[in-house]
Scaffold this motif. Structure first.
Motif, short mmCIF file in Angstrom:
data_model
loop_
_atom_site.label_atom_id
_atom_site.label_comp_id
_atom_site.label_asym_id
_atom_site.label_seq_id
_atom_site.Cartn_x
_atom_site.Cartn_y
_atom_site.Cartn_z
N LYS A 65 -6.16 -94.85 -25.53
CA LYS A 65 -6.19 -94.48 -26.94
C LYS A 65 -5.13 -93.42 -27.22
O LYS A 65 -5.12 -92.36 -26.57
CB LYS A 65 -7.57 -93.96 -27.35
CG LYS A 65 -7.67 -93.60 -28.83
CD LYS A 65 -9.06 -93.28 -29.24
CE LYS A 65 -9.12 -92.82 -30.69
NZ LYS A 65 -8.63 -93.90 -31.63
N ALA A 66 -4.26 -93.71 -28.16
CA ALA A 66 -3.15 -92.83 -28.50
C ALA A 66 -3.48 -91.98 -29.72
O ALA A 66 -4.17 -92.42 -30.63
CB ALA A 66 -1.89 -93.64 -28.75
N SER A 67 -2.97 -90.76 -29.73
CA SER A 67 -3.11 -89.89 -30.89
C SER A 67 -1.94 -88.91 -30.93
O SER A 67 -1.22 -88.73 -29.95
CB SER A 67 -4.43 -89.12 -30.83
OG SER A 67 -4.48 -88.28 -29.69
N GLY A 68 -1.74 -88.32 -32.11
CA GLY A 68 -0.70 -87.31 -32.25
C GLY A 68 0.65 -87.84 -32.67
O GLY A 68 1.62 -87.07 -32.75
N TYR A 69 0.73 -89.14 -32.93
CA TYR A 69 2.00 -89.73 -33.38
C TYR A 69 1.70 -91.06 -34.07
O TYR A 69 0.55 -91.53 -34.04
CB TYR A 69 2.97 -89.92 -32.21
CG TYR A 69 2.57 -91.02 -31.24
CD1 TYR A 69 1.63 -90.79 -30.24
CD2 TYR A 69 3.13 -92.29 -31.33
CE1 TYR A 69 1.26 -91.78 -29.35
CE2 TYR A 69 2.77 -93.30 -30.45
CZ TYR A 69 1.83 -93.04 -29.46
OH TYR A 69 1.45 -94.05 -28.59
N ILE A 70 2.72 -91.66 -34.65
CA ILE A 70 2.52 -92.96 -35.31
C ILE A 70 2.48 -94.05 -34.24
O ILE A 70 3.47 -94.33 -33.56
CB ILE A 70 3.65 -93.23 -36.32
CG1 ILE A 70 3.66 -92.14 -37.39
CG2 ILE A 70 3.46 -94.60 -36.97
CD1 ILE A 70 4.82 -92.21 -38.36
N PHE A 71 1.33 -94.64 -34.09
CA PHE A 71 1.02 -95.55 -32.97
C PHE A 71 2.00 -96.71 -32.86
O PHE A 71 2.37 -97.12 -31.75
CB PHE A 71 -0.40 -96.07 -33.17
CG PHE A 71 -0.85 -97.08 -32.16
CD1 PHE A 71 -1.13 -98.39 -32.53
CD2 PHE A 71 -1.05 -96.72 -30.83
CE1 PHE A 71 -1.57 -99.32 -31.61
CE2 PHE A 71 -1.48 -97.65 -29.90
CZ PHE A 71 -1.75 -98.95 -30.29
N THR A 72 2.44 -97.24 -34.00
CA THR A 72 3.23 -98.48 -33.97
C THR A 72 4.71 -98.26 -33.67
O THR A 72 5.46 -99.23 -33.58
CB THR A 72 3.09 -99.22 -35.31
OG1 THR A 72 3.37 -98.31 -36.38
CG2 THR A 72 1.68 -99.77 -35.47
N VAL A 73 5.13 -97.04 -33.48
CA VAL A 73 6.56 -96.76 -33.34
C VAL A 73 7.08 -96.89 -31.90
O VAL A 73 8.22 -97.26 -31.68
CB VAL A 73 6.90 -95.36 -33.90
CG1 VAL A 73 8.35 -94.98 -33.61
CG2 VAL A 73 6.64 -95.33 -35.40
N TYR A 74 6.23 -96.60 -30.93
CA TYR A 74 6.70 -96.53 -29.54
C TYR A 74 5.99 -97.56 -28.65
O TYR A 74 4.77 -97.72 -28.73
CB TYR A 74 6.43 -95.15 -28.96
CG TYR A 74 7.10 -94.02 -29.69
CD1 TYR A 74 6.46 -93.37 -30.74
CD2 TYR A 74 8.39 -93.60 -29.35
CE1 TYR A 74 7.06 -92.33 -31.42
CE2 TYR A 74 9.00 -92.56 -30.03
CZ TYR A 74 8.34 -91.93 -31.06
OH TYR A 74 8.94 -90.90 -31.74
#
Lengths: 118, 112
Positions: free
Chosen positions: A23-32
């Motif tokens: 689970k990702a957080s702290g940035y725009i998920f779809t960019v990287y």
């Protein structure tokens, strides 16, 4: 700040499948792109593949093609990696990592231990 | 077997300079930038150097990277006890499978 939080340790029998989440957080998920890397006990790092969270497109190392499936759920900023037909030599810590500057892996999850044993 | 090669170990005394090398070929290091990762015991890898010689924010300037042709190097100056770790080089490889990310086998640095 960027955080990647992985699911907990798993114990599986040979021939079973396992799904690990990140689970990702702290940035725009779809960019990287997000990558999966594994490390068998006492061994080096082995790159498995990446997923583009925006398109869902994936690319994996040849040895994992047909046995590893990478997916994502953009609604909860989470990527998944499933390994099927597990063998004892799949016992490893599995990491997710975010691709960043000049194709490097700048942020890593804490790792998920998958143990395969009969 | 990795397409990148590294010596399995290196050592030095506190304050010394240690150099770790990474060798590849024209399909990987020869055409793509090199990254270096540090892995302390029991922890996830950490990006140490990207794009051959750039340090991410927070990485001490004791660590430096360079590349020439199909080889790259990581230098640790003023070696400290906390530098005892495994170091992995990595880059992209443009081979028959398309574009794969590849790691070297790692170099264990010991501070004696």
């Amino acid at each position: 700040q960027v955080q990647l939080v992985q699911s907990g340790a798993e114990v599986k029998r040979p021939g079973a499948s396992v799904r690990v989440s990140c689970k990702a957080s702290g940035y725009i998920f779809t960019v990287y792109e997000l990558h999966w890397v594994r490390q068998a006990p006492g061994q080096g790092l082995e790159w498995m593949g990446w997923i583009n969270p925006n398109s869902g497109g994936t690319h994996s190392a040849k040895k994992f093609q047909g046995r590893v499936t990478m997916t994502r759920d953009t609604s909860i900023s989470t990527v998944y990696m499933e390994v099927s037909s597990l063998r004892s030599d799949d016992t490893a810590v599995y990491y997710c990592a975010r691709e960043g500057l000049y194709g490097s892996l700048g942020n890593w999850g804490q790792g998920t231990l998958v143990s395969v044993s009969s | 077997q990795s397409v990148l090669t590294q010596s399995p170990s290196a050592s030095g005394t506190p304050g010394q300079r240690v150099i770790i090398s990474c060798s590849g070929s024209s399909s990987n290091i020869g055409r793509n930038t090199v990254n270096w990762y540090q892995q302390l015991p029991g922890t996830a890898p950490k990006l140490l150097i990207y794009s051959d010689s750039q340090r991410p924010s927070g990485v001490p300037d004791r660590f430096s990277g360079s590349k020439s042709g199909t080889s790259a190097s990581l230098a640790i100056s003023g070696l400290q006890s906390e530098d005892e770790a495994d170091y992995f080089c990595a880059t992209w490889d443009d081979g028959l499978n398309g574009r794969d990310y590849v790691f070297g086998p790692g170099t264990k640095v010991t501070v004696v």
